[in-house]
Design a protein around this motif. Structure first.
Motif, PDB file in Angstrom:
ATOM      1  N   CYS A 116       6.689   6.238   1.332  1.00  0.00           N
ATOM      2  CA  CYS A 116       5.423   6.122   1.589  1.00  0.00           C
ATOM      3  C   CYS A 116       4.786   4.763   1.025  1.00  0.00           C
ATOM      4  N   THR A 117       5.429   3.731   0.987  1.00  0.00           N
ATOM      5  CA  THR A 117       4.972   2.285   1.024  1.00  0.00           C
ATOM      6  C   THR A 117       5.391   1.443   2.036  1.00  0.00           C
ATOM      7  N   VAL A 118       4.021   0.799   2.184  1.00  0.00           N
ATOM      8  CA  VAL A 118       4.253  -0.277   3.626  1.00  0.00           C
ATOM      9  C   VAL A 118       4.005  -1.598   2.828  1.00  0.00           C
ATOM     10  N   LEU A 119       4.535  -2.743   3.207  1.00  0.00           N
ATOM     11  CA  LEU A 119       4.256  -4.253   2.553  1.00  0.00           C
ATOM     12  C   LEU A 119       3.946  -5.068   3.637  1.00  0.00           C
ATOM     13  N   MET A 168       0.889  -1.409  -0.005  1.00  0.00           N
ATOM     14  CA  MET A 168       0.044  -0.080   0.232  1.00  0.00           C
ATOM     15  C   MET A 168       0.780   1.072   0.133  1.00  0.00           C
ATOM     16  N   THR A 169       0.353   2.283  -0.556  1.00  0.00           N
ATOM     17  CA  THR A 169       1.293   3.686  -0.669  1.00  0.00           C
ATOM     18  C   THR A 169       0.196   4.558   0.262  1.00  0.00           C
ATOM     19  N   PHE A 170       0.924   5.494   0.696  1.00  0.00           N
ATOM     20  CA  PHE A 170       0.177   6.660   1.359  1.00  0.00           C
ATOM     21  C   PHE A 170       0.991   8.035   1.327  1.00  0.00           C
ATOM     22  N   GLU A 171       0.206   8.979   1.781  1.00  0.00           N
ATOM     23  CA  GLU A 171       0.960  10.255   1.883  1.00  0.00           C
ATOM     24  C   GLU A 171       2.091  10.385   2.901  1.00  0.00           C
ATOM     25  N   GLN A 172       3.008  10.968   2.521  1.00  0.00           N
ATOM     26  CA  GLN A 172       4.085  11.141   3.350  1.00  0.00           C
ATOM     27  C   GLN A 172       3.707  11.764   4.833  1.00  0.00           C
ATOM     28  N   SER A 173       2.796  12.603   4.701  1.00  0.00           N
ATOM     29  CA  SER A 173       2.216  13.236   6.055  1.00  0.00           C
ATOM     30  C   SER A 173       1.483  12.174   6.944  1.00  0.00           C
ATOM     31  N   TYR A 232       2.060 -12.370  10.452  1.00  0.00           N
ATOM     32  CA  TYR A 232       1.749 -10.988   9.985  1.00  0.00           C
ATOM     33  C   TYR A 232       2.936 -10.305  10.316  1.00  0.00           C
ATOM     34  N   VAL A 233       3.361  -9.557   9.298  1.00  0.00           N
ATOM     35  CA  VAL A 233       4.740  -8.861   9.450  1.00  0.00           C
ATOM     36  C   VAL A 233       4.442  -7.566   8.635  1.00  0.00           C
ATOM     37  N   PRO A 234       4.132  -6.430   9.068  1.00  0.00           N
ATOM     38  CA  PRO A 234       4.320  -5.126   8.315  1.00  0.00           C
ATOM     39  C   PRO A 234       5.592  -4.654   8.084  1.00  0.00           C
ATOM     40  N   HIS A 235       6.232  -4.177   6.887  1.00  0.00           N
ATOM     41  CA  HIS A 235       7.367  -3.587   6.755  1.00  0.00           C
ATOM     42  C   HIS A 235       7.278  -2.243   6.189  1.00  0.00           C
ATOM     43  N   LEU A 236       8.266  -1.321   6.315  1.00  0.00           N
ATOM     44  CA  LEU A 236       8.205  -0.129   5.509  1.00  0.00           C
ATOM     45  C   LEU A 236       9.300  -0.509   4.497  1.00  0.00           C
ATOM     46  N   VAL A 237       9.101  -0.068   3.270  1.00  0.00           N
ATOM     47  CA  VAL A 237       9.594  -0.391   2.089  1.00  0.00           C
ATOM     48  C   VAL A 237      10.979   0.676   2.123  1.00  0.00           C
TER      49      VAL A 237
END
Length: 95
Positions: free
Chosen positions: A48-51, A8-13, A38-43
């Protein structure tokens, strides 16, 4: 076993809020019966992307996950409201 990633991508803010939301969602999801991982990551290199890497014992466990109050609170009511883009990749284990 079901394995997949959600990107997923999000706004930097929104980064701090998204990180906090992911931590709450991950902690609750890991306690579910049938949740293997269940492991969330910052790319790295994509601020602005999480995986999220997810594994469930079977389809019933995944359906249970999607019906939980924490999924509706943090994913549907949180992440989904702020995401700009979402991609799902289903995975098949080789070994």
């Amino acid at each position: 076993m079901l394995s997949f990633t959600v990107r997923m991508t999000f706004e930097q803010s929104d980064r701090d809020d998204i990180t906090d939301t992911l931590c709450h969602l991950a902690a609750a999801s890991r306690k579910e019966p049938g949740c293997i991982s269940y492991v969330p990551h910052l790319v790295e290199g994509e601020a602005c992307t999480v995986l999220i890497y997810e594994q469930y014992a079977d389809e019933a466990a995944l359906e249970h996950h999607r019906a939980t109050p924490h999924f509706h609170q943090y994913a549907v009511g949180g992440l989904y409201q702020k995401m700009r883009d979402r991609q799902l990749e289903n995975l098949t284990a080789v070994c």
